[in-house]
Design a protein around this motif. Sequence first.
Motif, PDB file in Angstrom:
ATOM      1  N   UNK A  87     -10.667  -7.035   2.777  1.00  0.00           N
ATOM      2  CA  UNK A  87      -9.987  -5.808   2.358  1.00  0.00           C
ATOM      3  C   UNK A  87      -8.466  -5.943   2.292  1.00  0.00           C
ATOM      4  N   UNK A  88      -7.914  -7.035   2.793  1.00  0.00           N
ATOM      5  CA  UNK A  88      -6.457  -7.123   2.887  1.00  0.00           C
ATOM      6  C   UNK A  88      -5.778  -7.042   1.527  1.00  0.00           C
ATOM      7  N   UNK A  89      -6.246  -7.841   0.573  1.00  0.00           N
ATOM      8  CA  UNK A  89      -5.639  -7.802  -0.761  1.00  0.00           C
ATOM      9  C   UNK A  89      -5.877  -6.459  -1.432  1.00  0.00           C
ATOM     10  N   UNK A  90      -7.082  -5.909  -1.262  1.00  0.00           N
ATOM     11  CA  UNK A  90      -7.381  -4.608  -1.861  1.00  0.00           C
ATOM     12  C   UNK A  90      -6.512  -3.512  -1.270  1.00  0.00           C
ATOM     13  N   UNK A  91      -6.263  -3.581   0.043  1.00  0.00           N
ATOM     14  CA  UNK A  91      -5.431  -2.561   0.681  1.00  0.00           C
ATOM     15  C   UNK A  91      -4.001  -2.602   0.144  1.00  0.00           C
ATOM     16  N   UNK A  92      -3.503  -3.802  -0.126  1.00  0.00           N
ATOM     17  CA  UNK A  92      -2.163  -3.907  -0.714  1.00  0.00           C
ATOM     18  C   UNK A  92      -2.110  -3.198  -2.060  1.00  0.00           C
ATOM     19  N   UNK A  93      -3.123  -3.397  -2.868  1.00  0.00           N
ATOM     20  CA  UNK A  93      -3.160  -2.741  -4.178  1.00  0.00           C
ATOM     21  C   UNK A  93      -3.301  -1.230  -4.029  1.00  0.00           C
ATOM     22  N   UNK A  94      -4.116  -0.813  -3.071  1.00  0.00           N
ATOM     23  CA  UNK A  94      -4.313   0.626  -2.877  1.00  0.00           C
ATOM     24  C   UNK A  94      -3.038   1.306  -2.373  1.00  0.00           C
ATOM     25  N   UNK A  95      -2.278   0.622  -1.547  1.00  0.00           N
ATOM     26  CA  UNK A  95      -1.008   1.195  -1.097  1.00  0.00           C
ATOM     27  C   UNK A  95      -0.059   1.397  -2.280  1.00  0.00           C
ATOM     28  N   UNK A  96      -0.014   0.405  -3.161  1.00  0.00           N
ATOM     29  CA  UNK A  96       0.831   0.525  -4.346  1.00  0.00           C
ATOM     30  C   UNK A  96       0.361   1.661  -5.251  1.00  0.00           C
ATOM     31  N   UNK A  97      -0.949   1.936  -5.196  1.00  0.00           N
ATOM     32  CA  UNK A  97      -1.501   3.029  -6.012  1.00  0.00           C
ATOM     33  C   UNK A  97      -1.282   4.396  -5.373  1.00  0.00           C
ATOM     34  N   UNK A  98      -0.669   4.415  -4.185  1.00  0.00           N
ATOM     35  CA  UNK A  98      -0.341   5.699  -3.566  1.00  0.00           C
ATOM     36  C   UNK A  98      -1.284   6.165  -2.489  1.00  0.00           C
ATOM     37  N   UNK A  99      -2.168   5.279  -2.018  1.00  0.00           N
ATOM     38  CA  UNK A  99      -3.080   5.659  -0.946  1.00  0.00           C
ATOM     39  C   UNK A  99      -2.302   5.823   0.369  1.00  0.00           C
ATOM     40  N   UNK A 100      -2.670   6.843   1.124  1.00  0.00           N
ATOM     41  CA  UNK A 100      -2.037   7.072   2.420  1.00  0.00           C
ATOM     42  C   UNK A 100      -2.734   6.258   3.504  1.00  0.00           C
ATOM     43  N   UNK A 101      -2.107   6.229   4.677  1.00  0.00           N
ATOM     44  CA  UNK A 101      -2.728   5.540   5.811  1.00  0.00           C
ATOM     45  C   UNK A 101      -4.081   6.145   6.146  1.00  0.00           C
ATOM     46  N   UNK A 102      -4.161   7.463   6.095  1.00  0.00           N
ATOM     47  CA  UNK A 102      -5.423   8.142   6.405  1.00  0.00           C
ATOM     48  C   UNK A 102      -6.510   7.753   5.417  1.00  0.00           C
ATOM     49  N   UNK A 103      -6.159   7.689   4.127  1.00  0.00           N
ATOM     50  CA  UNK A 103      -7.139   7.299   3.111  1.00  0.00           C
ATOM     51  C   UNK A 103      -7.695   5.911   3.392  1.00  0.00           C
ATOM     52  N   UNK A 104      -6.806   4.966   3.714  1.00  0.00           N
ATOM     53  CA  UNK A 104      -7.243   3.596   3.953  1.00  0.00           C
ATOM     54  C   UNK A 104      -8.119   3.493   5.195  1.00  0.00           C
ATOM     55  N   UNK A 105      -7.689   4.138   6.273  1.00  0.00           N
ATOM     56  CA  UNK A 105      -8.448   4.059   7.520  1.00  0.00           C
ATOM     57  C   UNK A 105      -9.827   4.691   7.359  1.00  0.00           C
TER      58      UNK A 105
END
Length: 244
Positions: A87-105
């Motif tokens: 998930x590490x690479x995907x999380x980087x992309x999701x952060x750039x897409x505007x995902x919040x910490x809560x969304x990721x967790x």
Amino acid sequence: MNRRVATAVTMGVREFRRTPVLLALLAFLPAYIIGAFVLLVPDVDVPATIDGTTVTVPMADFAAAFMTPVTVAILSGIVGLFLVQTSQAADDRLRLAGYSATDLVVSRVGTLALGTAVVAAASVLVAVLVFTPESILPFVAATLLVGLTYGILGVVVGIVLGRLGGVYVMLFAPMVDVLMFQNPLATDAPKWTRLLPSHYATNALFDAAFTSGVDAWDFGGAVAYAAVLLAIGVLVFYRATDVE
């Protein structure tokens, strides 16, 4: 579940599908571990201490019940470990897409829960082909608690130790925990073993497998243990992803 979380969970499942080794383990290991032990044990009855009471059960039934938490703990721990790694690479992309910490967790917890449910379902299915638990729903619930506990541990271990070291830990830790210290055939374990991850959940599982009563304290202890680990896992995951 909002659309962002659902999308992230879907992405996580797709990452699992791209890991052939993990899929092979999920399909093969429950039948191999549980089935092999059932086939290898002698056709005898054995005395087992369940919730302070000695009951006599067929060795094949005991092997099926006993190897279920071992299998679920190993596989769920590896699922949690691979979840972090993939998930590490995907999380980087999701952060750039505007995902919040809560969304990721929330999305990663959801993916872990889904993976654990698949592991538990596969293991229980193999086990019930051999024997019928006295209380099937509590048996399934206790199996899920074992899986969730070790799945969260897999996430933490994967972040702290990485893939190679984490795999070794998640392969051997359940064997030491369940096989050595939660074994109803063994003599009384030291009191400190109550602090081990599977203690309360395996107690509840054996109650459900071989007795008509289920100890609510064991279930409560297992839920509390998993909740504390989840809080720790969320903090470790949050720091590892460096989301602001």
